[in-house]
Every structure is written in C-alpha cells, then in structure tokens.
Enzyme design. Sequence first.
Site, PDB file in Angstrom:
ATOM      1  N   SER A 157       0.826  -1.352  -0.229  1.00 26.62           N
ATOM      2  CA  SER A 157      -0.055  -0.019   0.091  1.00 26.62           C
ATOM      3  C   SER A 157       0.771   1.127  -0.004  1.00 26.62           C
ATOM      4  O   SER A 157       1.954   1.225   0.580  1.00 26.62           O
ATOM      5  CB  SER A 157      -0.923  -0.066   1.066  1.00 26.62           C
TER       6      SER A 157
HETATM    7  N1  SAH Z   1       0.159  -5.354   4.611  1.00 30.63           N
HETATM    8  C1  SAH Z   1       0.868  -5.479   3.208  1.00 30.63           C
HETATM    9  C2  SAH Z   1      -0.097  -5.295   1.877  1.00 30.63           C
HETATM   10  C3  SAH Z   1      -0.030  -6.424   0.930  1.00 30.63           C
HETATM   11  S1  SAH Z   1      -1.451  -6.448  -0.072  1.00 30.63           S
HETATM   12  C4  SAH Z   1       2.117  -4.935   2.862  1.00 30.63           C
HETATM   13  O1  SAH Z   1       2.439  -3.886   3.741  1.00 30.63           O
HETATM   14  O2  SAH Z   1       2.862  -4.959   1.897  1.00 30.63           O
HETATM   15  C5  SAH Z   1      -2.642  -7.369   0.597  1.00 30.63           C
HETATM   16  C6  SAH Z   1      -2.136  -8.791   0.969  1.00 30.63           C
HETATM   17  O3  SAH Z   1      -3.024  -9.735   1.364  1.00 30.63           O
HETATM   18  C7  SAH Z   1      -1.631  -9.771  -0.175  1.00 30.63           C
HETATM   19  O4  SAH Z   1      -0.418 -10.130  -0.040  1.00 30.63           O
HETATM   20  C8  SAH Z   1      -2.562 -10.818  -0.426  1.00 30.63           C
HETATM   21  O5  SAH Z   1      -1.852 -12.218  -0.821  1.00 30.63           O
HETATM   22  C9  SAH Z   1      -2.933 -11.080   0.904  1.00 30.63           C
HETATM   23  N2  SAH Z   1      -4.441 -11.679   0.909  1.00 30.63           N
HETATM   24  C10 SAH Z   1      -5.386 -11.563   0.346  1.00 30.63           C
HETATM   25  N3  SAH Z   1      -6.527 -12.307   0.863  1.00 30.63           N
HETATM   26  C11 SAH Z   1      -6.191 -12.939   2.114  1.00 30.63           C
HETATM   27  C12 SAH Z   1      -6.477 -13.842   2.855  1.00 30.63           C
HETATM   28  N4  SAH Z   1      -7.757 -14.268   2.720  1.00 30.63           N
HETATM   29  N5  SAH Z   1      -5.869 -14.058   3.835  1.00 30.63           N
HETATM   30  C13 SAH Z   1      -4.500 -13.643   3.945  1.00 30.63           C
HETATM   31  N6  SAH Z   1      -3.870 -12.952   3.163  1.00 30.63           N
HETATM   32  C14 SAH Z   1      -4.557 -12.372   2.075  1.00 30.63           C
END
Ligand code: SAH
Length: 220
Positions: free
Chosen positions: A65
């Site tokens: 993000s």
């Molecule tokens: N907090 C992260 C944001 C990554 S984007 C950062 O700072 O980089 C969101 C992430 O959520 C992705 O890596 C995706 O694979 C994960 N995601 C999506 N659905 C999910 C679920 N049901 N359980 C766990 N992770 C999930």
Amino acid sequence: MMQDTYTHKGLRLRMVENLKESGITDAAVLKAMSDVPRHFFLGAGLDVVAYDEAPVKIGFDQTISRPSTVAMQSQLLQVQRGMKVLEIGTGSGYQTAVLCRMGARVFTIERQKGLFDRTKPLLQQLGYNARCFLGDGYQGLTEVNYGPYDRVLITCGAPSIPEALMAQLKQGGIMVIPLGEVDQEMLRITKLGPTEEEWKIERFGIFNFVPMLEGKEFSV
Ligand code: SAH
C-alpha cells in the site's frame, strides 16, 4: 545485504513530512514510519520508488500500500504498546514492521505461499518479531490460540466483514477494514458488544485495495 543510506533516510524524512501535511497526527505512527526502512521490503532497484506516494508491485499480483494508506490504517487502529494485533495480508511485511515498531505484538496471516516464504525470514532477519502464519485470513488464527486480539487490521479489500475475525476481537477492540468489492470504504469498527447492533462503525473514505481472497494459494 541492503543498505539504509543517507539518501534513503532523506527520502524517508520527506515521506513523513508529506504524511504530516496530509493530516497524519499520531506521533507513534510518524515515528515508526521514520524508523522503518520501507525500501527493505521491496525488490532491488525499487529503493527510490519505495518512498513515492504510490503503491508498488511486490510480486504474485500483489502490491504494498502507498505510504499514506499505511499511515492512515495505522493511525485509525489506535495501537498502544503491548497490544495484540492480528493483521490480515502480510504481503511485503512493511505494515507488519510498522506495527512492531509501534510496540504491538503482531500476528500476521498471508495466503500466498510465495510471499509468506519470502517475508517471514525477512522480518526475522530485520529484527521484527512478528509471528507469521500461512493461511486464510477469513478464518483468523484457529490452530493456535493467541487471541482474542486488541486490534484487527485488514490490508486487503474485504467484500464483507469476516465473522471469524470479529469473534476473535476483544470486547472494546477495534477492527480497521477496507470494505467493498470494487472500491473499498475504510471502516473502523469498535466492538462494544458481541452482536452486530453493538458495533460502532466510523467511515473514512474510499480506497482501492487488492482483493481479500479465500483459501491458501500455493502457486509461485
Ligand atoms: N500489508 C501488506 C499489504 C499487501 S497487499 C504490505 O504492507 O505489503 C494485501 C495482501 O493480502 C496480499 O499479499 C494478499 O496475498 C493478501 N491476502 C489476500 N487475501 C487474503 C486472505 N484471505 N488471507 C490472508 N492474506 C490475504
């Protein structure tokens, strides 16, 4: 080994100045984001764009993000030292590191094995002692019993409020969740009691997150 040079520190200072100008006031959030080297969580060659006000690709079709979104979610969460925070979507690990730096005890779940395998050792190597789990965030943490949590932070776009996560949140606890399928409205839900009628819901504008998907994903 990655370096945190004066150039990176300078970019970080400027990033934090921009966050202040955009209305981030929580001193603990600003301090954590000044301290955590955001570029450590991105691939080589992305160490300058890491500090831009933009999302950046982290592989596996996912993005980290933009700085203002990380700051906003961290501020809405109202974290205090020692609190147990459950994060859904470890991704690059940057948000996780920011929460650790704020003194939270972080439990974080990622569904993409490729990201999990990369980020878990990275956080450890950098000295952030979050506990990382590979699993489906919709379920929260069921095999291990560290809950209930003071805070739940969802960092992917959730089509609905995951019931299991509300159940694992303490009474009086706060969930920050981007809710919606195409765009997401940022909600802060304070669980004043167990039933939905007792949840206080505050709204903080429209965002665009990668979707929260179901099940574990082992593709690389
Ligand atoms: N907090 C992260 C944001 C990554 S984007 C950062 O700072 O980089 C969101 C992430 O959520 C992705 O890596 C995706 O694979 C994960 N995601 C999506 N659905 C999910 C679920 N049901 N359980 C766990 N992770 C999930």
